[in-house]
Scaffold this active site. Structure first.
Site, PDB file in Angstrom:
ATOM      1  N   GLU A   1       0.821  -1.214   0.000  1.00  0.00           N
ATOM      2  CA  GLU A   1       0.000   0.000   0.000  1.00  0.00           C
ATOM      3  C   GLU A   1       0.858   1.268   0.000  1.00  0.00           C
ATOM      4  OE1 GLU A   1      -3.055   0.378  -0.639  1.00  0.00           O
ATOM      5  OE2 GLU A   1      -3.322  -1.780  -0.799  1.00  0.00           O
TER       6      GLU A   1
ATOM      7  N   TYR B   1      -6.533   6.955   3.319  1.00  0.00           N
ATOM      8  CA  TYR B   1      -6.675   5.863   2.360  1.00  0.00           C
ATOM      9  C   TYR B   1      -6.003   4.589   2.853  1.00  0.00           C
ATOM     10  CZ  TYR B   1      -5.630   2.563  -1.151  1.00  0.00           C
ATOM     11  OH  TYR B   1      -5.491   1.372  -1.790  1.00  0.00           O
TER      12      TYR B   1
ATOM     13  N   ASP C   1      -9.449   6.102  -3.721  1.00  0.00           N
ATOM     14  CA  ASP C   1      -8.234   6.468  -4.436  1.00  0.00           C
ATOM     15  C   ASP C   1      -8.648   7.078  -5.771  1.00  0.00           C
ATOM     16  OD1 ASP C   1      -9.181   4.280  -5.815  1.00  0.00           O
ATOM     17  OD2 ASP C   1      -7.177   3.610  -6.369  1.00  0.00           O
TER      18      ASP C   1
END
Length: 333
Positions: free
Chosen positions: A40, A123, A141
DNA sequence: AATTCGGGGAT
DNA sequence: ATCCCAGAATT
């Protein structure tokens, strides 16, 4: 049709068309939250294609959280060089040590706890909850912004908060990992910025942008102007054939990486403009400005900067460099 | 709320 | 050339 049917149709599409990725296990949460976290952070503001190689090398060198926490920042930066946004590498290293010292080596599954950790924002906190723990969090996103803005036919400049409110209403309470993967894959492979393939989209019949033939105008993004800056870079070479390099500060542009000394044209120069021999120039495009550095070669046994060190070309590989500096290195070989 | 952070692939 | 991609931290 109801919202339930939208999520069901998307999950069905994902089961058959979702991408297979090293940091993903379709049908359930990933068994290794560490791998999810690393992926990520790496994927922020870049593409899957770019990350694949970096992720593979990273997991080979730092297979576990413990391996990462024990490593030096210098080596972490070496693994990161070329990926950009180098503060992420510093934060990931910081975070690893915090997790080992204060979290018993375990990545938290609670979103608010994740938000306390360096380098993890709105996020990424949600995405770790989804992918590592199969929670029904809503991720927003660039892909989700585009998919949702088109689904609802939003013709104005949208905010992340607005998209979150709409997207969270579609997020099912089960299958958190698959659903988050699915909506992002949809944006990446079907609902693309240019020429989306609406014909294969599971949400096609509900999409307002498609209905009104506005997919090429949604989402609305405002673009800042990119200015150009200039400077001079000095290749300071001693009698042994070594070049002077220095380490950049821990904050700001290209933080923590090494460089050949250079200055912007509106700053005090390290040498007079006429000193040395011209050696062409390098250009580089950053997110918010373009840069051209004129290169001059200086013969000197001493560094013009206090923290400068002389390094032979064959030893440069031991130091992390930005892509900009790699362009300079390519010229001296 | 704006700005600052990289780099590369697609068009 | 331009866009934009699994954003966060700082100002």
């Amino acid at each position: 049709m109801t919202d339930i049917n939208l999520s069901d149709s998307l999950l069905h599409w994902f089961a058959q068309n979702g991408r297979e990725l090293p940091w993903r296990v379709k049908g359930k949460a990933h068994f290794d939250p560490y791998a999810v976290w690393i992926s990520e952070i790496m994927l922020q503001q870049t593409t899957v294609k770019t990350v694949l190689d970096y992720f593979g090398r990273w997991m080979k060198r730092f297979p576990t959280l413990s391996d990462l926490a024990q490593a030096d920042l210098q080596e972490v930066l070496l693994m990161w060089q070329g990926l950009g946004y180098y503060t992420r590498a510093k934060k990931i290293h910081e975070c690893a040590r915090i997790l080992v010292d204060k979290y018993n080596g375990q990545i938290p599954s609670d979103r608010n706890e994740l938000l306390k950790l360096p380098g993890i924002g709105a996020y990424t906190a949600s995405s770790i909850c989804c992918f590592a723990f199969n929670k029904p969090e809503t991720v927003v996103d660039g892909n989700v912004i585009r998919v949702i803005a088109r689904l609802y036919g939003l013709r104005h400049a949208v905010s992340k908060e607005e998209i979150y409110d709409l997207a969270s209403q579609l997020t099912p309470t089960e299958n958190g990992a698959d659903y988050a993967s699915a909506i992002m894959d949809l944006g990446a492979t079907v609902c693309t910025p240019d020429n989306p393939t609406c014909i294969v989209c599971p949400w096609s019949s509900h999409c307002m942008a498609r209905k009104k033939n506005l997919t090429d105008q949604i989402p609305v993004i405002q673009k800042p102007i990119k200015k150009e800056r200039f400077g001079t870079l000095w290749l300071i070479k001693n009698m042994a054939g070594a070049y002077c390099i220095r380490k950049r500060p821990g904050k700001g542009l290209l933080s923590g990486l090494y460089e050949f000394p250079w200055t912007y044209s509106d700053e005090p120069s390290l040498y007079s403009k006429e000193e040395g021999i011209g050696f062409g120039s390098v250009t580089h495009v950053f997110t918010h400005f373009k840069l051209r550095l004129d290169i001059r070669i200086i013969k000197s046994e001493t560094s013009p900067v206090s923290e400068g060190v002389f390094v032979l070309p064959s030893d440069l590989k031991e130091y992390p460099f930005s892509t900009l500096m790699k362009k300079v290195i390519a010229k001296i070989k």
